[in-house]
Write a protein that holds these residues in place. Structure first.
Motif, PDB file in Angstrom:
ATOM      1  N   ALA A  97      -2.003  -5.111   2.998  1.00  0.00           N
ATOM      2  CA  ALA A  97      -1.310  -4.662   1.782  1.00  0.00           C
ATOM      3  C   ALA A  97      -0.301  -3.567   2.133  1.00  0.00           C
ATOM      4  N   ALA A  98      -0.696  -2.647   3.014  1.00  0.00           N
ATOM      5  CA  ALA A  98       0.210  -1.559   3.415  1.00  0.00           C
ATOM      6  C   ALA A  98       1.412  -2.132   4.160  1.00  0.00           C
ATOM      7  N   ALA A  99       1.171  -3.137   5.014  1.00  0.00           N
ATOM      8  CA  ALA A  99       2.278  -3.754   5.751  1.00  0.00           C
ATOM      9  C   ALA A  99       3.250  -4.447   4.798  1.00  0.00           C
ATOM     10  N   LEU A 100       2.749  -4.890   3.653  1.00  0.00           N
ATOM     11  CA  LEU A 100       3.604  -5.523   2.643  1.00  0.00           C
ATOM     12  C   LEU A 100       4.237  -4.484   1.719  1.00  0.00           C
ATOM     13  N   GLY A 101       4.084  -3.219   2.074  1.00  0.00           N
ATOM     14  CA  GLY A 101       4.745  -2.148   1.331  1.00  0.00           C
ATOM     15  C   GLY A 101       4.040  -1.745   0.053  1.00  0.00           C
ATOM     16  N   ALA A 102       2.787  -2.171  -0.122  1.00  0.00           N
ATOM     17  CA  ALA A 102       2.065  -1.816  -1.345  1.00  0.00           C
ATOM     18  C   ALA A 102       1.466  -0.413  -1.203  1.00  0.00           C
ATOM     19  N   LEU A 103       1.695   0.414  -2.201  1.00  0.00           N
ATOM     20  CA  LEU A 103       1.082   1.736  -2.230  1.00  0.00           C
ATOM     21  C   LEU A 103      -0.410   1.550  -2.486  1.00  0.00           C
ATOM     22  N   ARG A 104      -1.230   2.457  -1.944  1.00  0.00           N
ATOM     23  CA  ARG A 104      -2.671   2.363  -2.207  1.00  0.00           C
ATOM     24  C   ARG A 104      -2.905   2.719  -3.680  1.00  0.00           C
ATOM     25  N   PRO A 105      -3.682   1.894  -4.415  1.00  0.00           N
ATOM     26  CA  PRO A 105      -3.982   2.260  -5.810  1.00  0.00           C
ATOM     27  C   PRO A 105      -4.670   3.628  -5.878  1.00  0.00           C
TER      28      PRO A 105
END
Ligand SMILES: [Zn+2]
Length: 476
Positions: free
Chosen positions: A103-111
């Motif tokens: 998820a981080a590699a896909l640029g998603a911020l941690r909820p």
């Protein structure tokens, strides 16, 4: 400029009005962690990450709370743990870590919150107790079931006729159910499988109740936005809604807006872990930059189905190359200029606003991408015109709009050199150093020869005031 969202409950796009603008709440159903996740599982992750970012832009970072649960009690987890002869926590820790890395590699911020079922058991048992106490649930043969007849609005979200609701529930027909639509809140574990104590006997929760209990514990009921894949509308979200309203918390309101992303289709089939399609994000990330996969996931409008193909990802990568090239060229132009000094240019502010407006229009990412390219064209034109002030200003607007969407987070040099393996990198660096020596010694034929050798490696060398930099050439 105001945010509008398409609400599955009302079947219309309507202005987003949070219950409390100083505490905006978003909940999205998260993964069951027993394996590497498919790229299809990351569509809601990226879509709702974008919504999270847009909400933060509107209300301020400190005023948006985002919870996404982790299902770490499940039959598939039990099976995997039994296969490997390890406790379920060994499985769930391993794959949650992998999921978060992807998820981080896909640029998603941690909820803001990432609650796990095993750490929310008290709240789950407590909410089942509330439902039993309110007459909305009943115990039968070691199970606790939600009594769908206790909720007059059952079916309101999915708007399915009663027969469909019964057909959808048919997989779980059991003699102890008062109504075939009734669903499990608590059930006994199978022998040898993990179990937790409850007033109705040891066992484990049903899937639907975990989300409702986590929302109540992490965010408090009611919430502003509930999100997930369109496959969750029925029965999962219909059941969450029934539980939430009947729990007696949240003034009989559960979620003010329901958002659902369309399927990601691969080889004309719905992506699902149980089908066994092979397109794990973990594997795709070995070939493609995370930003390119993120772009591909946002290439279509989130409510539309998305056909996942190699071409889609290749095009996403090419689009990003184009933007990074503008970023790189404009940085090099500016590095040779005195720092621009003057009034902030209004140039490009319109295009910048268009990106934000497109996102405000129910996350219209295709329109946002088109506006990003218009802005990039203006940056390029300002560089061509050798206008340092306009270049600096437009470049700033481009970066801001792209960063808001989770793009252009990398250093342009690093982006273009990422395609080169370590051997190539070392060879290019050595050639550039040799060329600098040749030039210092005024050995022009040798310098030209080295430049040709670099060109043959598909490497473009750019001389700047602070030395030479390089990048892999654009594909023809
Ligand atoms: Zn859920």
């Amino acid at each position: 400029m105001s945010l509008k969202l398409y609400d599955t409950m009302t079947r219309e796009k309507r202005p987003f009005v949070p219950r409390d603008p100083s505490r905006v709440t978003l909940y999205v159903c998260g993964p069951t962690v027993y394996n590497y996740a498919h790229i299809g599982n990351f569509r809601p992750v990226v879509v709702f990450d974008l919504l999270f970012r847009v909400l933060r832009r509107h209300y301020g970072e400190a005023h948006v709370l985002y919870a996404a649960n982790v299902t770490d009690v499940d039959d598939k987890i039990n099976r995997k743990a039994a296969e490997e002869g390890v406790p379920i926590k060994a499985i769930t820790d391993r794959y949650l870590e992998a999921y978060n890395a992807d998820a981080a590699a896909l640029g998603a911020l941690r909820p803001t919150f990432q609650p796990r079922v095993t750490e929310t058991m008290d709240a789950i048992v407590g909410m089942i107790g509330d439902l039993v106490g309110n007459g909305a649930a009943y115990a039968a043969e070691g199970h606790v079931l939600f009594d769908t007849q206790a909720f007059a609005d059952y079916g309101k979200l999915s708007k399915k006729p009663l027969d469909d609701l019964i057909a959808g529930a048919r997989v779980d027909v059991a003699p102890y159910k008062k109504d075939p639509r009734d669903f499990v809140l608590w059930k006994p574990s199978k022998p040898g499988e993990p179990e937790w104590p409850s007033p109705w006997g040891p066992g484990r929760p049903g899937w639907h109740i975990e989300c409702t209990a986590m929302i109540h514990q992490a965010l408090g009921l009611p919430i502003d936005i509930h999100g997930g894949g369109v496959d969750l509308v029925f029965p999962h979200h219909e059941n969450e809604l029934a539980q939430g309203v009947c729990s007696g918390h949240g003034e009989r309101e559960y979620a003010r807006y329901w958002l659902h992303n369309g399927f990601l289709n691969m080889a004309e089939e719905k992506m699902s872990k149980s089908v066994g399609n092979v397109a794990l994000a973990h594997d795709l990330l070995k070939t493609w930059p995370g930003e390119a996969l993120r772009w591909a996931l946002l290439a279509g409008h989130y409510r539309q189905e998305l056909e996942w193909t190699d071409d889609l990802v290749a095009q996403a990568k090419a689009n990003l190359d184009r933007l990074y090239r503008v970023l790189d060229d404009s940085a090099r132009f500016l590095s040779g200029q005195p720092a621009p000094d003057g009034p902030q240019s209004e140039l490009g502010a319109h295009d910048h606003a268009e990106v934000l407006q497109a996102l405000d229009d129910d996350l219209n990412t295709p329109a946002a991408f088109a506006a990003l390219f218009q802005l990039a064209d203006k940056v390029r034109a300002a560089v061509m015109a050798k206008d340092a002030l306009a270049t600096a200003s437009l470049r700033g607007l481009l970066l801001d709009a792209a960063n808001l969407m989770g793009f252009l987070a990398a250093d342009p040099q690093a982006w273009f050199q990422a395609g080169a393996d370590d051997d190539l990198k070392a060879r290019v660096e050595a050639l550039i150093a040799a060329r600098a020596e040749a030039r210092a010694a005024k050995n022009w034929p040798e310098a030209d020869r080295i430049r040709a050798e670099l060109a043959a490696l598909n490497v473009e060398v750019m001389d700047g005031p602070s030395g030479a930099t390089w990048r892999i050439k654009e594909q023809a």
